[in-house]
Enzyme design. Structure first.
Site: not given
Lengths: 581, 99
Positions: A190, A297, A432, A456, A503
């Protein structure tokens, strides 16, 4: 001079005096006389009363906002305040040790905490957090005002800490904090995310930083390379100053772009939004001039904790972001757990091939009871701003249809219960998985937008595990096969009247901007700090130039050729951005 | 002075963590009797949440509750009930942070 190595968490360089930050409260021990004991007890009682009022106040606010049972959790905290066993021990301790009451109190609590931590039961062990919480509250009230705020002194400093919570990091102000260094943490912790989003250079995972760096030491932080130089000598300082001036110059130029639209010289406009992981990052989105959030997210809600997030907690997070960003849109991606992001309370089995395993939408559809909670929270938050919903890792039509069915069920439940819900929540899918890229014509009728997840898509299309260093050279965003896939997604999406955005990391890479713009991408969503760079490229060219770049790139034969070509083109239009890479 | 004692197993799925312990302590404090709880060789004051948490009693742990005072029988009955019946919304509490 010593050089410490760590993990580069947020790019940039900084130099300044070190400020050691401890989120731990420091309890000083001083001797008292027997006559002072009653005074100490009075002080303690006053602190308890203040603490009790604070807890009751929190309880009241919780009960109003979240419901009574959330508030009940604090009953245990209140009981600790008038625990007579604790009280007896405290009075006995004062008599025996003749030291100040905070020292006696802390000794007692620490003794209890030690016992709690020793228990084999993980759940009970985790609950020591409750006692820890009460301890801190009482001590804060006993010790009076704390110099808790980060870097609020006169001189800007480099914060050195063991670890920083997101809220601690969020308090940091760019004017007062030059950089930060932590003992622990990784690229995706974080603190790293927050630092990147605040554009404050950071190096994390620097073993022993808080021991080896002392208050006031002069330090250079290189957040790009993960280096910390303590008490630097002349050559290092000169190198730093050069690097620093270059960054400043670029920042100054980019700042002008903040309120300008992302459009080409001939007024072809695209949507340039930002990706976030934590609600606290919204300030950075706004500061960097992004138009809304193209990828929110939601994994942060599920990770690094012993339990699952409640509907209310999620609702609050989504609502906060929606309200701050409106009228711009916020695309919320439903949980993308699995792969390299694990859910601690679920004890999921480890997999041989996690990126191709039980993750993202597959997990959501297999555990609808967890998925529905998230959907309820998103739908409820949808009336507070301009929210859109996006499913990750869709590989075919069945998954999309099943997810939409669940969404409709949840919507009906909410409507029947009288909850307001937006009628026109736009649904989109991440493209993806190569199979989805090939099925865009079938997916298009069921959605309003596609968002290409390049990280991905590249690893699946090229069969390259992106965390395996041995084959990192094969991970080529400019691979001709990737370019062809991108072109097909955009073309087929447009034919199906669907907006196509991106994105993934590629969307924030200035070298790729010309290509993507030329392929016809409608929207870009990148990490907030990348937004001005991409905007800069877009505003430097005519749309037809980008189109010709894309056409030429598609004729090249290898990833290396494409890369060299794109770099050369970028150098033509924005040479200063090329040097930066 | 009347005294009562019984030994039971904890039913709460997450053991006697902060919330059920708080409920127990609140109930115990309503009685005049002294309340002690014993697990293995550890004996703690049943009116002290810190004490009760020290026991780290998990689901299935054997606890023996002793009450000693004018309302010993009523107290024992009530407290044993709290250990052997789930909390009203015990299921929900397991998926929620106490912080």
């Amino acid at each position: 001079m010593i050089t410490l190595k760590g993990i580069p968490a947020a790019p940039g360089v900084a130099m300044g005096p070190a400020c050691l930050y401890r989120s731990e409260l420091r309890v000083l021990r001083r001797a008292i006389t027997a006559e002072q004991i009653p005074g100490e007890i009075t002080r303690f009682d006053e602190a308890l009363n203040r603490t009790r009022r604070q807890i009751l106040d929190i309880q009241k606010r919780l009960a109003e906002g979240l419901g009574q049972d959330h508030a009940d959790i604090f009953n245990a905290h209140l009981l600790v305040l008038d625990d007579h066993a604790l009280r007896e021990e405290l009075e006995a301790g004062l008599q025996k040790q003749l030291v100040n009451v905070e020292a006696v109190f802390d000794d007692i609590i620490q003794r209890y905490l030690k016992v709690f931590r020793k228990t084999q039961d993980e759940y009970l062990r985790d609950r020591t957090a409750d006692i820890e919480d009460v301890r801190k509250r009482i001590l804060r009230n006993l010790l009076g005002k704390q110099t808790d705020e980060l870097g609020r002194g006169n001189e800007p400093v480099v914060i050195v800490a063991h670890d920083l919570s997101p809220s601690e990091t969020a308090q940091m102000h760019k004017r007062h904090v030059l950089a930060f260094v932590t003992d622990i943490g990784g690229r995706t912790s974080h603190t790293a995310i927050m630092a990147k989003s605040l554009a404050i250079p950071a190096v994390v995972g620097v073993e022993g930083a808080t021991n080896r760096i002392h208050e006031g030491d002069s330090v250079i932080i290189d957040g790009t390379h993960g280096e910390v130089i303590v008490s630097p000598e002349a050559p290092s300082i000169e190198r730093y100053q050069l690097e620093h001036r270059r960054h400043e110059e670029l920042d100054r130029q980019l700042l002008h772009l903040k309120d300008l639209p992302a459009e080409t010289l001939d007024h072809h406009q695209v949507l340039l939004a930002a990706n976030i992981e934590l609600p606290e990052e919204v300030s950075s989105v706004i500061a960097h001039g992004a138009r809304g959030i193209g990828l929110f997210r939601t994994e942060f809600l599920y990770l690094n904790r012993p339990d699952l997030p409640t509907e209310e907690e999620q609702f609050q997070a989504y609502k906060t972001v929606a309200e701050r960003v409106k009228p711009h849109a916020v695309v919320i991606r439903t949980m993308d757990l699995g792969g390299d992001k694990f859910l601690s309370p679920m004890q999921l089995p480890s997999e041989m091939n996690p990126f191709m395993g039980w993750r993202a939408i597959r997990f959501s559809l297999a555990r609808p009871e967890i998925f529905r909670i998230q959907l309820r929270a998103i739908l409820r938050a949808s009336v507070h701003g301009n929210l859109k919903l996006m499913y990750p890792m869709i590989s075919g039509l069945e998954e999309l249809e099943r997810a939409n069915e669940i969404l409709e069920e949840v919507r009906r439940e909410l409507t029947q219960a009288g909850q307001p819900v937006t009628e026109s929540l736009e649904i989109g899918v991440m493209i993806e998985v190569p199979s989805a890229a090939l099925l865009c014509d079938l997916l298009a009728p069921a959605v309003k937008f596609f968002s290409i997840g390049t990280n991905d898509l590249i690893q699946y299309a090229l069969a390259v595990d992106r965390v395996n260093e041995k084959i990192a050279y094969l991970y080529q965003p400019t691979h001709p096969a990737v370019l062809r896939l991108l072109k097909q997604i955009v073309d087929v999406g447009h034919a199906g009247k669907v907006k196509v955005g991106m994105c993934g990391e590629m969307a924030g890479e200035p070298m790729m901007t010309l290509l993507l713009l030329g392929l016809g991408l409608d929207s870009f969503s990148a990490s907030p700090v990348q937004v001005p760079l991409v905007k800069r490229v877009i505003r430097s060219i005519e749309h037809s130039f980008a189109e010709s770049v894309a056409q030429q790139a598609l004729t090249l034969r290898t990833g290396k050729e494409v890369e060299a070509f794109l770099l050369a083109k970028l150098k033509q239009v924005a040479p200063d951005l090329v040097e930066q890479g | 002075m009347p005294m009562a004692q019984r030994t039971v197993s904890v039913v709460h799925s997450e053991g006697l963590h902060a919330r059920p312990a708080a409920v127990f302590v609140e109930a115990a404090r309503r009685f005049a009797s002294r309340v002690t709880v014993k697990k293995g060789r550890t004996i703690v004051d049943g009116k002290s949440i810190m004490g009760l948490l020290t026991l780290a009693a998990r689901k299935g742990s054997r606890l023996s509750v002793t009450t000693n005072g004018p309302d010993a029988t009523a107290a024992l009955e009530r407290l044993i009930g709290l250990l052997t019946r789930p909390l009203p919304d015990a299921d929900k509490s397991s998926t929620r942070s106490l912080r």
